[in-house]
Design a protein around this motif. Structure first.
Motif, PDB file in Angstrom:
ATOM      1  N   PHE A   1      -1.608  11.842  -1.191  1.00  0.00           N
ATOM      2  CA  PHE A   1      -1.714  12.957  -0.699  1.00  0.00           C
ATOM      3  C   PHE A   1      -2.645  13.131   0.546  1.00  0.00           C
ATOM      4  CE2 PHE A   1      -1.090  13.781  -5.226  1.00  0.00           C
ATOM      5  CZ  PHE A   1       0.208  14.500  -5.161  1.00  0.00           C
ATOM      6  N   LEU A   2      -3.449  12.071   0.819  1.00  0.00           N
ATOM      7  CA  LEU A   2      -4.312  12.117   1.950  1.00  0.00           C
ATOM      8  C   LEU A   2      -3.615  11.651   3.281  1.00  0.00           C
ATOM      9  CD1 LEU A   2      -6.619  12.565  -0.019  1.00  0.00           C
ATOM     10  CD2 LEU A   2      -8.006  10.918   1.410  1.00  0.00           C
ATOM     11  N   PRO A   3      -4.078  12.030   4.479  1.00  0.00           N
ATOM     12  CA  PRO A   3      -3.556  11.723   5.876  1.00  0.00           C
ATOM     13  C   PRO A   3      -3.648  10.346   5.806  1.00  0.00           C
ATOM     14  CG  PRO A   3      -4.843  13.747   6.174  1.00  0.00           C
ATOM     15  CD  PRO A   3      -4.742  13.121   4.605  1.00  0.00           C
ATOM     16  N   ALA A   4      -3.019   9.599   6.629  1.00  0.00           N
ATOM     17  CA  ALA A   4      -3.187   8.211   6.990  1.00  0.00           C
ATOM     18  C   ALA A   4      -4.452   7.912   7.561  1.00  0.00           C
ATOM     19  CB  ALA A   4      -1.908   7.664   7.906  1.00  0.00           C
ATOM     20  N   SER A   5      -5.140   6.670   7.154  1.00  0.00           N
ATOM     21  CA  SER A   5      -6.361   6.537   7.707  1.00  0.00           C
ATOM     22  C   SER A   5      -6.695   4.961   7.361  1.00  0.00           C
ATOM     23  CB  SER A   5      -7.587   7.296   7.050  1.00  0.00           C
ATOM     24  OG  SER A   5      -7.736   6.813   5.960  1.00  0.00           O
ATOM     25  N   ARG A   6      -7.671   4.427   7.680  1.00  0.00           N
ATOM     26  CA  ARG A   6      -8.050   3.010   7.472  1.00  0.00           C
ATOM     27  C   ARG A   6      -8.313   3.026   6.045  1.00  0.00           C
ATOM     28  NH1 ARG A   6     -11.455   2.286  12.783  1.00  0.00           N
ATOM     29  NH2 ARG A   6      -9.775   1.467  14.378  1.00  0.00           N
ATOM     30  N   LEU A   7      -8.464   3.898   5.143  1.00  0.00           N
ATOM     31  CA  LEU A   7      -8.924   3.690   3.649  1.00  0.00           C
ATOM     32  C   LEU A   7      -7.425   3.129   3.061  1.00  0.00           C
ATOM     33  CD1 LEU A   7     -10.139   4.325   1.174  1.00  0.00           C
ATOM     34  CD2 LEU A   7      -9.299   6.640   1.272  1.00  0.00           C
ATOM     35  N   ASP A   8      -6.332   3.309   3.586  1.00  0.00           N
ATOM     36  CA  ASP A   8      -5.090   2.799   3.106  1.00  0.00           C
ATOM     37  C   ASP A   8      -4.911   1.427   3.208  1.00  0.00           C
ATOM     38  OD1 ASP A   8      -3.999   5.325   3.027  1.00  0.00           O
ATOM     39  OD2 ASP A   8      -2.831   5.206   5.118  1.00  0.00           O
ATOM     40  N   TRP A   9      -5.599   0.468   4.452  1.00  0.00           N
ATOM     41  CA  TRP A   9      -5.648  -0.605   4.518  1.00  0.00           C
ATOM     42  C   TRP A   9      -6.653  -1.214   3.757  1.00  0.00           C
ATOM     43  CZ3 TRP A   9      -1.440  -0.024   6.400  1.00  0.00           C
ATOM     44  CH2 TRP A   9      -1.249   0.831   7.632  1.00  0.00           C
ATOM     45  N   VAL A  10      -7.929  -0.791   3.427  1.00  0.00           N
ATOM     46  CA  VAL A  10      -8.910  -1.197   2.638  1.00  0.00           C
ATOM     47  C   VAL A  10      -8.315  -1.277   0.954  1.00  0.00           C
ATOM     48  CG1 VAL A  10     -11.266  -0.441   1.758  1.00  0.00           C
ATOM     49  CG2 VAL A  10     -10.627  -0.298   3.994  1.00  0.00           C
TER      50      VAL A  10
END
Length: 527
Positions: free
Chosen positions: A436-445
């Motif tokens: 549900f969250l917008p794309a961010s570097r959290l995706d890569w982590v």
């Protein structure tokens, strides 16, 4: 001018393909290829029959699981699963990057791909984990009118039961550590499978396939009005090989809990889940949420963390909190009271443990000592609280626009990133709210952490006597050092992102975002 999707359209000469568009097309083509190869490897390793990565079961006549007897070497299946892990993560990463640049593939193709993958993985034996053999043993114990919280698979084996004979050695003396509703699904599968462990595993995979499909359909319905979020949901869940591996190939009960937990979100409704200001949540919706969340928790206890979202948005509404709490309490009482005190004790003990690849060992191995387990779990508990506070106070852009979802993600990320007892399939907890969250570097982590944790459980069935000897030595090194270090690096990266606020890459001045592209298989083939 603006595209209909709200993304800026870069000004360029008609007919000239920009560098950004070429990158988008390349990642759009790479995504299905990598994901398809990853899933195909998982299916192929399972279909090849018993090996260091595939559980050993006897055939169930004409019923699934279907498999050959190719006797693949330990090195072959280990290399194959490593390839599947990295290809799967790379495929998802490429897809997320393409979506961020404007790629909008037809959702029906993503959903169809998920259906094909689920059916294919349900038709082969369990791959990458022996947990399904444990589930079959616990279900058989329940079907024989004993308590799997008191009776162990070893006792079932000593009784010369054919299902007990196949129970994994490492867990033979351990009673069930899963919730009563998980036991109920295992009992139902055992009733249908009878004395056949293979057929019992097949029915367990059927339940998991239904749960996986429920998540796919529910996420699609919740995100239908937001195209980018909708595609992210299907990339991070529906066709994500890491999730297909956890829920379908490995067959872990986490998928069942996820299916119920996402229904709890659906009961709240799209306007509540995706609203910046959810407003007052009705008592009926809160009660329904509590009932379903209680059921998810009665499958796998950590799913209680999904209650953080409602607890936060309804913190000033005692009636809403009471309704949700009452619903959860009723279901948990109805599940655990018949199961007895041992069910509660075994479930609590499950959370009080230390895995061989836990991130905290990086520190105590550095100083040459191993503290008692209780000290490690205490450190992990304190770290969970501290990280949870940090993440909730320093969220990525757009997170505060989702006050129901963000506290859930903050809670599950804090727990999974710090817990001393982790498995790759526990990451189901993270991916479900992350969509549900917008794309961010959290995706890569998150993706990087999943890879680091996953490599420690390959090949997954035989881990104590791999051949050749150097492969066993390398496996021990991976578990002891590589996986734990990877988990630690992910934790450090998350803390840095929170403290610096560098959640997204800054675009150079004047760089525009490409208009969303509809990429179909026919268009890809013509490029």
């Amino acid at each position: 001018m603006r595209a209909s999707s709200g993304l800026a359209v870069s000004a360029r000469t008609p007919g000239v393909v920009t560098r950004a568009e070429r990158r988008t097309r390349l990642t759009a083509i790479t995504t299905p290829i990598f994901i398809g190869l990853s899933v195909a490897i998982l299916v192929g390793v399972g279909a090849a029959g018993p090996s260091a990565a595939t559980v050993r079961v006897y055939r169930a006549g004409g019923w699934p699981p279907w498999f050959a007897s190719l006797h693949l070497s330990d090195l072959t299946v280990t290399a194959a699963l490593w390839a599947a892990l990295f290809l799967g993560a790379a495929g998802v990463a490429a897809g997320l990057a393409a979506v961020r640049r404007g790629w909008r593939p037809p959702v029906r193709w993503l959903m169809l791909g998920a259906v094909v993958a689920v059916i294919a993985l349900a038709a082969v034996p369990a791959v990458g984990s022996t947990d399904m053999l444990d589930y079959a043993a616990y279900g058989r114990i329940a079907a024989l009118h004993h308590s799997p919280y008191l009776m162990t698979p070893e006792q079932l084996r000593l009784a010369r039961d054919p299902v007990g004979q196949l129970a994994p050695y490492l867990w033979q003396k351990v009673p069930s550590v899963y919730g009563p509703l998980a036991t109920a699904t295992e009992w139902a599968a055992s009733e249908l499978g009878g004395r056949s462990a293979a057929l019992t595993i097949f029915w367990l995979k059927v339940w998991n396939g239904v749960a996986f499909g429920v998540v796919v359909l529910t996420l699609d319905r919740l995100t239908r009005t937001r195209p980018e979020m909708r595609v992210r949901a299907h990339l991070l869940w529906s066709v994500n090989p890491l999730m297909l591996w956890a829920v379908m190939a490995g067959g872990h009960v986490d998928g069942l809990a996820a299916g119920i937990a996402v229904l709890a979100l659906a009961v709240l409704g799209r306007t509540v889940v995706l609203a910046r200001d959810p407003g007052r949540i009705s008592t009926a919706r809160a009660l329904g949420f509590g009932l379903l969340l209680g059921a998810a928790t009665a499958v796998k206890a950590p799913f209680v963390l999904f209650g953080a979202g409602l607890a936060w948005v309804a913190r000033r509404s005692p009636r809403t909190l009471a309704a949700a709490g009452a619903g959860g309490a009723v279901v948990l009482a109805a599940a655990y009271l018949p199961a007895g005190r041992a069910a509660v004790t075994d479930t609590l003990q499950r959370g009080y443990g230390v895995a061989g690849d836990n991130l905290w060992q990086v520190f105590y191995r550095l100083f040459g000592f191993a503290p008692p387990f209780r000290h490690i779990t205490l450190i992990a508990a304190l770290a969970f609280i501290a990280l949870g506070v940090l993440v909730i106070r320093r969220p990525p852009p757009g997170a505060l626009d989702l006050p129901v979802i963000w506290p859930v993600l903050a809670a599950v990320v804090a727990w999974t990133f710090t817990s001393s007892l982790q498995r790759p399939w526990f990451d189901v907890l993270i991916y479900l709210p992350l969509v549900f969250l917008p794309a961010s570097r959290l995706d890569w982590v998150v993706l990087g952490r999943s890879v680091a944790g996953g490599i420690a459980y390959i090949p997954g069935v035989i881990v104590g006597r791999l051949h050749p000897a150097w492969l066993q030595a390398d496996y021990t090194t991976v578990v002891t050092y590589v996986a734990s270090s990877g988990r630690l690096l992910a934790l450090v990266a998350l803390i840095v992102l929170c403290l610096t606020g560098a959640w997204n890459r800054r675009r150079p001045s004047g760089e525009a975002v490409s208009q969303p592209m509809q990429v179909t298989p026919q268009r890809i083939a013509g490029q």
